[in-house]
Enzyme design. Structure first.
Site, PDB file in Angstrom:
ATOM      1  N   TYR A  99       1.702  -2.299  16.114  1.00 44.98           N
ATOM      2  CA  TYR A  99       2.514  -3.486  15.878  1.00 44.98           C
ATOM      3  C   TYR A  99       4.006  -3.121  15.878  1.00 44.98           C
ATOM      4  O   TYR A  99       4.847  -3.969  16.131  1.00 44.98           O
ATOM      5  CB  TYR A  99       2.175  -4.098  14.514  1.00 44.98           C
ATOM      6  CG  TYR A  99       0.916  -4.934  14.457  1.00 44.98           C
ATOM      7  CD1 TYR A  99      -0.006  -4.961  15.502  1.00 44.98           C
ATOM      8  CD2 TYR A  99       0.642  -5.712  13.328  1.00 44.98           C
ATOM      9  CE1 TYR A  99      -1.152  -5.726  15.415  1.00 44.98           C
ATOM     10  CE2 TYR A  99      -0.502  -6.486  13.237  1.00 44.98           C
ATOM     11  CZ  TYR A  99      -1.403  -6.484  14.286  1.00 44.98           C
ATOM     12  OH  TYR A  99      -2.539  -7.256  14.191  1.00 44.98           O
TER      13      TYR A  99
ATOM     14  N   CYS B 157       0.433  -3.706   6.004  1.00 45.21           N
ATOM     15  CA  CYS B 157       1.126  -3.180   7.173  1.00 45.21           C
ATOM     16  C   CYS B 157       2.606  -3.524   6.977  1.00 45.21           C
ATOM     17  O   CYS B 157       2.936  -4.695   6.742  1.00 45.21           O
ATOM     18  CB  CYS B 157       0.577  -3.869   8.425  1.00 45.21           C
ATOM     19  SG  CYS B 157       1.476  -3.482   9.932  1.00 45.21           S
ATOM     20  N   ASN B 158       3.447  -2.522   7.037  1.00 46.71           N
ATOM     21  CA  ASN B 158       4.876  -2.774   6.821  1.00 46.71           C
ATOM     22  C   ASN B 158       5.445  -3.698   7.886  1.00 46.71           C
ATOM     23  O   ASN B 158       6.236  -4.591   7.607  1.00 46.71           O
ATOM     24  CB  ASN B 158       5.649  -1.461   6.816  1.00 46.71           C
ATOM     25  CG  ASN B 158       5.442  -0.689   5.541  1.00 46.71           C
ATOM     26  OD1 ASN B 158       6.251  -0.754   4.628  1.00 46.71           O
ATOM     27  ND2 ASN B 158       4.337   0.038   5.453  1.00 46.71           N
ATOM     28  N   THR B 159       5.028  -3.472   9.133  1.00 49.71           N
ATOM     29  CA  THR B 159       5.569  -4.280  10.229  1.00 49.71           C
ATOM     30  C   THR B 159       5.151  -5.745  10.074  1.00 49.71           C
ATOM     31  O   THR B 159       5.986  -6.652  10.196  1.00 49.71           O
ATOM     32  CB  THR B 159       5.090  -3.718  11.582  1.00 49.71           C
ATOM     33  OG1 THR B 159       5.447  -2.340  11.652  1.00 49.71           O
ATOM     34  CG2 THR B 159       5.699  -4.464  12.734  1.00 49.71           C
TER      35      THR B 159
ATOM     36  N   ASP C 236      -4.333  -4.574   8.393  1.00 49.06           N
ATOM     37  CA  ASP C 236      -3.289  -3.715   8.984  1.00 49.06           C
ATOM     38  C   ASP C 236      -3.501  -3.728  10.492  1.00 49.06           C
ATOM     39  O   ASP C 236      -4.528  -4.203  10.991  1.00 49.06           O
ATOM     40  CB  ASP C 236      -3.441  -2.286   8.440  1.00 49.06           C
ATOM     41  CG  ASP C 236      -2.462  -1.318   9.099  1.00 49.06           C
ATOM     42  OD1 ASP C 236      -1.263  -1.647   9.189  1.00 49.06           O
ATOM     43  OD2 ASP C 236      -2.885  -0.243   9.565  1.00 49.06           O
ATOM     44  N   SER C 237      -2.533  -3.151  11.200  1.00 53.78           N
ATOM     45  CA  SER C 237      -2.662  -3.049  12.655  1.00 53.78           C
ATOM     46  C   SER C 237      -3.774  -2.070  13.055  1.00 53.78           C
ATOM     47  O   SER C 237      -4.202  -2.089  14.205  1.00 53.78           O
ATOM     48  CB  SER C 237      -1.339  -2.591  13.251  1.00 53.78           C
ATOM     49  OG  SER C 237      -0.943  -1.371  12.659  1.00 53.78           O
TER      50      SER C 237
ATOM     51  N   GLU D 130      -2.186  10.033  13.582  1.00 49.38           N
ATOM     52  CA  GLU D 130      -3.488   9.649  14.152  1.00 49.38           C
ATOM     53  C   GLU D 130      -4.143  10.809  14.897  1.00 49.38           C
ATOM     54  O   GLU D 130      -5.353  10.845  15.069  1.00 49.38           O
ATOM     55  CB  GLU D 130      -3.335   8.405  15.034  1.00 49.38           C
ATOM     56  CG  GLU D 130      -2.928   7.232  14.157  1.00 49.38           C
ATOM     57  CD  GLU D 130      -3.195   5.868  14.739  1.00 49.38           C
ATOM     58  OE1 GLU D 130      -3.710   5.773  15.860  1.00 49.38           O
ATOM     59  OE2 GLU D 130      -2.866   4.883  14.047  1.00 49.38           O
TER      60      GLU D 130
ATOM     61  N   CYS E 111       6.041   2.968   6.180  1.00 47.27           N
ATOM     62  CA  CYS E 111       5.018   2.756   7.208  1.00 47.27           C
ATOM     63  C   CYS E 111       3.722   3.279   6.617  1.00 47.27           C
ATOM     64  O   CYS E 111       3.713   4.324   5.944  1.00 47.27           O
ATOM     65  CB  CYS E 111       5.398   3.522   8.470  1.00 47.27           C
ATOM     66  SG  CYS E 111       4.100   3.528   9.719  1.00 47.27           S
ATOM     67  N   THR E 112       2.648   2.542   6.887  1.00 49.47           N
ATOM     68  CA  THR E 112       1.359   2.863   6.262  1.00 49.47           C
ATOM     69  C   THR E 112       0.899   4.300   6.476  1.00 49.47           C
ATOM     70  O   THR E 112       0.194   4.855   5.644  1.00 49.47           O
ATOM     71  CB  THR E 112       0.284   1.941   6.860  1.00 49.47           C
ATOM     72  OG1 THR E 112       0.420   1.971   8.294  1.00 49.47           O
ATOM     73  CG2 THR E 112       0.422   0.532   6.354  1.00 49.47           C
ATOM     74  N   HIS E 113       1.278   4.884   7.608  1.00 48.42           N
ATOM     75  CA  HIS E 113       0.789   6.232   7.930  1.00 48.42           C
ATOM     76  C   HIS E 113       1.519   7.339   7.170  1.00 48.42           C
ATOM     77  O   HIS E 113       1.004   8.439   7.027  1.00 48.42           O
ATOM     78  CB  HIS E 113       0.976   6.513   9.422  1.00 48.42           C
ATOM     79  CG  HIS E 113       0.070   5.730  10.320  1.00 48.42           C
ATOM     80  ND1 HIS E 113       0.067   4.356  10.350  1.00 48.42           N
ATOM     81  CD2 HIS E 113      -0.837   6.135  11.240  1.00 48.42           C
ATOM     82  CE1 HIS E 113      -0.816   3.948  11.249  1.00 48.42           C
ATOM     83  NE2 HIS E 113      -1.379   5.008  11.806  1.00 48.42           N
TER      84      HIS E 113
HETATM   85  N1  DGL Z   1       0.830  -0.186  10.195  1.00 43.28           N
HETATM   86  C1  DGL Z   1       2.132  -0.091  10.825  1.00 43.28           C
HETATM   87  C2  DGL Z   1       3.231  -0.212   9.757  1.00 43.28           C
HETATM   88  O1  DGL Z   1       3.029   0.040   8.607  1.00 43.28           O
HETATM   89  C3  DGL Z   1       2.279   1.198  11.601  1.00 43.28           C
HETATM   90  C4  DGL Z   1       1.454   1.288  12.842  1.00 43.28           C
HETATM   91  C5  DGL Z   1       1.834   0.273  13.916  1.00 43.28           C
HETATM   92  O2  DGL Z   1       2.967   0.348  14.453  1.00 43.28           O
HETATM   93  O3  DGL Z   1       1.017  -0.577  14.185  1.00 43.28           O
HETATM   94  O4  DGL Z   1       4.322  -0.574  10.085  1.00 43.28           O
END
Ligand code: DGL
Length: 286
Positions: free
Chosen positions: A53, A84-86, A21-22, A163, A195-197
């Site tokens: 990301y 990571c979704n992105t 993940d990012s 975060e 989104c992961t968060h």
């Molecule tokens: N992990 C990213 C996602 O799921 C979110 C955090 C980022 O923008 O890096 O899209």
């Protein structure tokens, strides 16, 4: 990659699963993997030096993801989870083309569940600007069911709020209300936490959306599909790894101590350490 294309002779059941993940968000996916397939070993990489990301270009996210895949492959992983979704939205297709081991991203499993769950054909997706801009959730959902309309909403403030640890806080409530009002007004019956968060603020989202809206957590769905995929490929670990086998290893590109603190607030397993690695060293390597 199809089952038939997987070169099984080089993939070993007791090899670890690579996850990346990012940054810290992918730990929501790791947590689900640990719960659903507890015998597996995991190598996690969080790109803490280069996040977020979600505000970067497709080319940049793809290049970063390729470097990370090369790094994870040095551990002879049997599969890679793009947690990571992105990165799944921007780089998945390219990564799959270039990689000869099975891979799974978080977008498809979440899209699939939403297409199954919706009753009124109105699905909302909340995610980073990149994921929403890519239109990937709409594409996958409409591939499965043309009659579903997908409403995307970028929620860039959620990542920093999570975060900062403001998971249940009036500030998060207020911002969530502003972001979600238009989806409530449209009368969506299913919302993808794209989104992961976002699973970490699930109770806030639940409170605002109400009980009648189904919340889809791609982290959960991904772990479920991962288990199914490994089962089909005969790559599921049937026994727990032996003592001292370094079951869970965590790597980051910066600020390992901060990562460990955050990780321990999500995962109850007790993460003692994370190592820092310069993933740019893996540029262009095979
Ligand atoms: N992990 C990213 C996602 O799921 C979110 C955090 C980022 O923008 O890096 O899209």
């Amino acid at each position: 990659m199809t089952e038939a294309e997987v070169n099984r002779s080089v993939l070993k059941k007791d090899a670890p699963i690579g996850v990346f993940d990012s940054g810290v968000g992918g730990l929501t996916v790791v947590r689900e993997i640990m719960r659903q397939i507890p015998n597996e070993k995991i190598i996690y990489f969080g790109d803490t030096a280069r996040l977020p990301y979600g505000s970067k270009s497709r080319d940049t996210v793809t290049r970063f993801s390729e470097q990370i895949v090369r790094f994870l492959r040095t551990f002879q992983v049997k599969t890679i989870v793009v947690a990571c979704n992105t990165a799944s939205a921007y780089a998945m297709e390219r990564l799959e083309q270039d990689t000869d081991i099975p891979m799974i991203g978080v977008v498809k499993p979440g899209a699939k569940m939403a297409a199954e769950m919706t009753r009124n054909g109105k699905v909302g997706v909340i995610a980073t600007e990149a994921t929403i801009g890519s239109g990937i959730y709409t594409e996958y959902i409409q591939d499965l069911n043309k009659n579903v309309t997908v409403y995307g909403k970028a929620c860039p403030l959620f990542v920093p709020l999570v975060e900062e640890g403001l998971w249940e806080d009036p500030v998060t409530d207020e911002i969530a209300r502003r972001y979600l009002t238009e989806l409530i007004d449209i009368d969506i019956d299913t919302l993808i936490l794209g989104c992961t968060h976002y699973p970490l603020i699930r109770s806030t989202l639940r409170k605002i959306m109400g009980e009648s809206v189904t919340l889809v957590n791609p982290a959960y769905e991904t772990a479920r599909e991962l288990k199914e995929m490994l089962g089909k490929l005969d790559l599921l670990c049937t026994e727990p790894p032996g003592l001292g086998s370094n079951r869970y290893q965590f790597y980051v590109s910066d600020k390992a101590e901060k990562f460990v603190r955050f990780a321990n607030s999500i995962i109850k397993y007790g993460i003692l350490s994370a190592r820092t690695v310069n993933v740019e060293d893996f540029e262009g390597r095979r």
